[in-house]
Design a protein around this motif. Structure first.
Motif, PDB file in Angstrom:
ATOM      1  N   VAL A 100       0.861  -1.183   0.000  1.00  0.00           N
ATOM      2  CA  VAL A 100       0.000   0.000   0.000  1.00  0.00           C
ATOM      3  C   VAL A 100       0.897   1.232   0.000  1.00  0.00           C
ATOM      4  O   VAL A 100       1.801   1.341   0.834  1.00  0.00           O
ATOM      5  CB  VAL A 100      -0.919   0.027   1.238  1.00  0.00           C
ATOM      6  CG1 VAL A 100      -1.756   1.293   1.255  1.00  0.00           C
ATOM      7  CG2 VAL A 100      -1.806  -1.215   1.255  1.00  0.00           C
ATOM      8  N   PRO A 101       0.712   2.195  -0.902  1.00  0.00           N
ATOM      9  CA  PRO A 101       1.572   3.378  -0.939  1.00  0.00           C
ATOM     10  C   PRO A 101       1.450   4.201   0.351  1.00  0.00           C
ATOM     11  O   PRO A 101       0.349   4.398   0.874  1.00  0.00           O
ATOM     12  CB  PRO A 101       1.034   4.175  -2.138  1.00  0.00           C
ATOM     13  CG  PRO A 101       0.236   3.197  -2.937  1.00  0.00           C
ATOM     14  CD  PRO A 101      -0.312   2.210  -1.959  1.00  0.00           C
ATOM     15  N   PHE A 102       2.589   4.677   0.842  1.00  0.00           N
ATOM     16  CA  PHE A 102       2.553   5.541   2.024  1.00  0.00           C
ATOM     17  C   PHE A 102       3.832   6.369   2.084  1.00  0.00           C
ATOM     18  O   PHE A 102       4.839   6.051   1.453  1.00  0.00           O
ATOM     19  CB  PHE A 102       2.401   4.726   3.317  1.00  0.00           C
ATOM     20  CG  PHE A 102       3.643   3.973   3.738  1.00  0.00           C
ATOM     21  CD1 PHE A 102       4.541   4.535   4.637  1.00  0.00           C
ATOM     22  CD2 PHE A 102       3.902   2.703   3.250  1.00  0.00           C
ATOM     23  CE1 PHE A 102       5.687   3.848   5.025  1.00  0.00           C
ATOM     24  CE2 PHE A 102       5.032   2.007   3.631  1.00  0.00           C
ATOM     25  CZ  PHE A 102       5.928   2.580   4.524  1.00  0.00           C
ATOM     26  N   GLU A 103       3.758   7.428   2.868  1.00  0.00           N
ATOM     27  CA  GLU A 103       4.915   8.260   3.176  1.00  0.00           C
ATOM     28  C   GLU A 103       4.935   8.428   4.687  1.00  0.00           C
ATOM     29  O   GLU A 103       3.905   8.736   5.300  1.00  0.00           O
ATOM     30  CB  GLU A 103       4.796   9.615   2.474  1.00  0.00           C
ATOM     31  CG  GLU A 103       6.039  10.479   2.587  1.00  0.00           C
ATOM     32  CD  GLU A 103       6.032  11.619   1.570  1.00  0.00           C
ATOM     33  OE1 GLU A 103       6.210  12.777   1.984  1.00  0.00           O
ATOM     34  OE2 GLU A 103       5.857  11.322   0.371  1.00  0.00           O
ATOM     35  N   LEU A 104       6.101   8.219   5.307  1.00  0.00           N
ATOM     36  CA  LEU A 104       6.239   8.275   6.756  1.00  0.00           C
ATOM     37  C   LEU A 104       7.326   9.263   7.139  1.00  0.00           C
ATOM     38  O   LEU A 104       8.443   9.196   6.620  1.00  0.00           O
ATOM     39  CB  LEU A 104       6.594   6.883   7.303  1.00  0.00           C
ATOM     40  CG  LEU A 104       6.977   6.803   8.788  1.00  0.00           C
ATOM     41  CD1 LEU A 104       5.795   7.179   9.677  1.00  0.00           C
ATOM     42  CD2 LEU A 104       7.489   5.399   9.124  1.00  0.00           C
ATOM     43  N   HIS A 105       7.000  10.181   8.063  1.00  0.00           N
ATOM     44  CA  HIS A 105       7.971  11.153   8.569  1.00  0.00           C
ATOM     45  C   HIS A 105       8.031  11.053  10.087  1.00  0.00           C
ATOM     46  O   HIS A 105       7.009  11.183  10.767  1.00  0.00           O
ATOM     47  CB  HIS A 105       7.579  12.575   8.149  1.00  0.00           C
ATOM     48  CG  HIS A 105       7.597  12.779   6.671  1.00  0.00           C
ATOM     49  ND1 HIS A 105       8.734  13.116   5.971  1.00  0.00           N
ATOM     50  CD2 HIS A 105       6.615  12.655   5.747  1.00  0.00           C
ATOM     51  CE1 HIS A 105       8.457  13.219   4.677  1.00  0.00           C
ATOM     52  NE2 HIS A 105       7.168  12.929   4.520  1.00  0.00           N
ATOM     53  N   LEU A 106       9.233  10.825  10.603  1.00  0.00           N
ATOM     54  CA  LEU A 106       9.464  10.756  12.042  1.00  0.00           C
ATOM     55  C   LEU A 106      10.328  11.941  12.456  1.00  0.00           C
ATOM     56  O   LEU A 106      11.405  12.160  11.888  1.00  0.00           O
ATOM     57  CB  LEU A 106      10.144   9.449  12.417  1.00  0.00           C
ATOM     58  CG  LEU A 106       9.398   8.160  12.069  1.00  0.00           C
ATOM     59  CD1 LEU A 106      10.195   6.948  12.530  1.00  0.00           C
ATOM     60  CD2 LEU A 106       8.006   8.146  12.685  1.00  0.00           C
ATOM     61  N   PHE A 107       9.857  12.691  13.439  1.00  0.00           N
ATOM     62  CA  PHE A 107      10.599  13.821  13.974  1.00  0.00           C
ATOM     63  C   PHE A 107      11.144  13.441  15.348  1.00  0.00           C
ATOM     64  O   PHE A 107      10.436  12.838  16.157  1.00  0.00           O
ATOM     65  CB  PHE A 107       9.695  15.051  14.066  1.00  0.00           C
ATOM     66  CG  PHE A 107       9.168  15.504  12.735  1.00  0.00           C
ATOM     67  CD1 PHE A 107       9.917  16.348  11.923  1.00  0.00           C
ATOM     68  CD2 PHE A 107       7.922  15.075  12.272  1.00  0.00           C
ATOM     69  CE1 PHE A 107       9.445  16.755  10.689  1.00  0.00           C
ATOM     70  CE2 PHE A 107       7.438  15.480  11.046  1.00  0.00           C
ATOM     71  CZ  PHE A 107       8.206  16.331  10.240  1.00  0.00           C
ATOM     72  N   ASN A 108      12.394  13.805  15.595  1.00  0.00           N
ATOM     73  CA  ASN A 108      13.074  13.306  16.786  1.00  0.00           C
ATOM     74  C   ASN A 108      12.469  13.846  18.080  1.00  0.00           C
ATOM     75  O   ASN A 108      12.205  13.096  19.013  1.00  0.00           O
ATOM     76  CB  ASN A 108      14.562  13.669  16.712  1.00  0.00           C
ATOM     77  CG  ASN A 108      15.381  12.973  17.783  1.00  0.00           C
ATOM     78  OD1 ASN A 108      14.988  11.926  18.274  1.00  0.00           O
ATOM     79  ND2 ASN A 108      16.508  13.551  18.146  1.00  0.00           N
ATOM     80  N   HIS A 109      12.245  15.162  18.128  1.00  0.00           N
ATOM     81  CA  HIS A 109      11.886  15.794  19.392  1.00  0.00           C
ATOM     82  C   HIS A 109      10.421  16.211  19.453  1.00  0.00           C
ATOM     83  O   HIS A 109       9.758  16.364  18.443  1.00  0.00           O
ATOM     84  CB  HIS A 109      12.780  17.016  19.640  1.00  0.00           C
ATOM     85  CG  HIS A 109      14.233  16.675  19.746  1.00  0.00           C
ATOM     86  ND1 HIS A 109      14.741  15.834  20.713  1.00  0.00           N
ATOM     87  CD2 HIS A 109      15.298  17.053  18.978  1.00  0.00           C
ATOM     88  CE1 HIS A 109      16.042  15.708  20.551  1.00  0.00           C
ATOM     89  NE2 HIS A 109      16.409  16.421  19.511  1.00  0.00           N
ATOM     90  N   ASP A 110       9.963  16.403  20.681  1.00  0.00           N
ATOM     91  CA  ASP A 110       8.621  16.873  21.042  1.00  0.00           C
ATOM     92  C   ASP A 110       7.717  15.697  21.380  1.00  0.00           C
ATOM     93  O   ASP A 110       7.955  14.561  20.977  1.00  0.00           O
ATOM     94  CB  ASP A 110       7.986  17.750  19.969  1.00  0.00           C
ATOM     95  CG  ASP A 110       7.796  19.185  20.473  1.00  0.00           C
ATOM     96  OD1 ASP A 110       7.777  19.378  21.702  1.00  0.00           O
ATOM     97  OD2 ASP A 110       7.664  20.099  19.649  1.00  0.00           O
ATOM     98  N   GLY A 111       6.659  16.022  22.108  1.00  0.00           N
ATOM     99  CA  GLY A 111       5.770  14.986  22.615  1.00  0.00           C
ATOM    100  C   GLY A 111       4.522  14.823  21.788  1.00  0.00           C
ATOM    101  O   GLY A 111       4.525  14.985  20.569  1.00  0.00           O
ATOM    102  N   HIS A 112       3.430  14.557  22.491  1.00  0.00           N
ATOM    103  CA  HIS A 112       2.171  14.207  21.835  1.00  0.00           C
ATOM    104  C   HIS A 112       1.287  15.442  21.644  1.00  0.00           C
ATOM    105  O   HIS A 112       1.391  16.423  22.374  1.00  0.00           O
ATOM    106  CB  HIS A 112       1.430  13.179  22.697  1.00  0.00           C
ATOM    107  CG  HIS A 112       0.222  12.596  22.049  1.00  0.00           C
ATOM    108  ND1 HIS A 112       0.304  11.758  20.966  1.00  0.00           N
ATOM    109  CD2 HIS A 112      -1.098  12.736  22.334  1.00  0.00           C
ATOM    110  CE1 HIS A 112      -0.924  11.400  20.616  1.00  0.00           C
ATOM    111  NE2 HIS A 112      -1.787  11.977  21.422  1.00  0.00           N
TER     112      HIS A 112
END
Length: 269
Positions: A222-234
């Motif tokens: 399934v096509p997707f794009e994922l971005h993970l950012f190191n800092h900060d919470g919810h």
């Protein structure tokens, strides 16, 4: 600008922000739409993940809708079960069936959700054909399935890395329903594309939720794009001072997302 208000049978409130029709911009009188589903643990709908997000997509040229879906306000109420998904799918159905009135392209309807609203947004794409949803809405086809899914720090799993409050409010102690609502196990190959972002430091909804989803989407192509950012919470929403979580770096998700949608929908301003 036109404002639209509609109440679904459950009492869920749908609010629309519709760009005006104009002879000066005829190529943009029909626009894609995006439905925003705020988070709040299935206990409430956060205003920080409603209007501030809507304004970003409105600026990007979309007709925008916000759904205040059914929530479980306290433990004296029964679990929500399928009702939030019936609300969200019903909102998509309402947008599509009124596409001409809203000046919306019915083949370019995206859904965007945060936290528990992210679980709900993903559910619209994954569980759109579940019998309780189809029966409640009186449909038998893909009319209530979104064409794209945007997820911010979503609740995905009911397993070890879950957000317990969200799953409790949705499923109660129903083990079978919990298994169904563990969305990483429901992925199949005919789903619309996903855009996912999360922070590694999220202490409320662990980043593993997005990683589990990404792994399952990869397995089923399934096509997707994922971005993970190191800092900060919810719960950082648009990552601005307006929503009390300013972060210039993480704020990039907005432009990344609108660029991704523009390419997917062939909709460049």
């Amino acid at each position: 600008m036109q404002f639209y208000n509609h109440t679904l049978p459950s009492g869920a409130a749908l609010v629309g922000y519709l760009r005006d029709e104009t002879a000066e911009m005829p190529a943009f009188n029909i626009r894609p739409a995006i439905l925003i589903l705020p988070g709040g643990g299935y206990a409430w709908c956060s205003s920080r993940e409603a209007d501030p997000v809507a304004m970003q997509f409105l600026q990007a040229g979309y007709n925008v809708f916000i759904l205040t879906y059914t929530c479980r306000k306290d433990d004296t109420q029964p679990p929500l079960r399928w009702q939030p998904l019936i609300d969200a799918a019903g909102a998509i159905l309402h947008i599509r069936r009124n596409a001409a009135k809203f000046r919306v392209d019915p083949f370019k309807v995206a859904v965007c959700g945060f936290s528990a609203g992210g679980h709900l947004a993903a559910s619209t794409a994954i569980l759109w054909d579940a019998e309780p949803v189809q029966k409640a809405l009186g449909i038998h086809a893909e009319e209530a399935r979104p064409d794209a899914v945007v997820l911010g720090y979503p609740v995905i799993t009911s397993g070890i890395m879950t957000h317990g409050g969200s799953i409790k409010n949705l499923c109660g102690d129903d083990a079978e329903l919990k298994a169904t609502m563990s969305l990483e196990n429901q992925i199949r190959g005919d789903l619309p594309p996903f855009f996912i972002w999360h922070t590694v430091e999220d202490g409320s909804v662990p980043v593993q939720n997005s990683l589990l989803l990404a792994s399952a989407l990869t397995e089923h192509k399934v096509p997707f794009e994922l971005h993970l950012f190191n800092h900060d919470g919810h719960g950082t929403s648009t990552c601005t001072r307006e929503v009390n979580t300013p972060n210039a770096h993480n704020r990039a998700w907005v432009d990344l997302c609108t660029d991704w949608l523009a390419d997917l929908f062939n909709y460049h301003l």
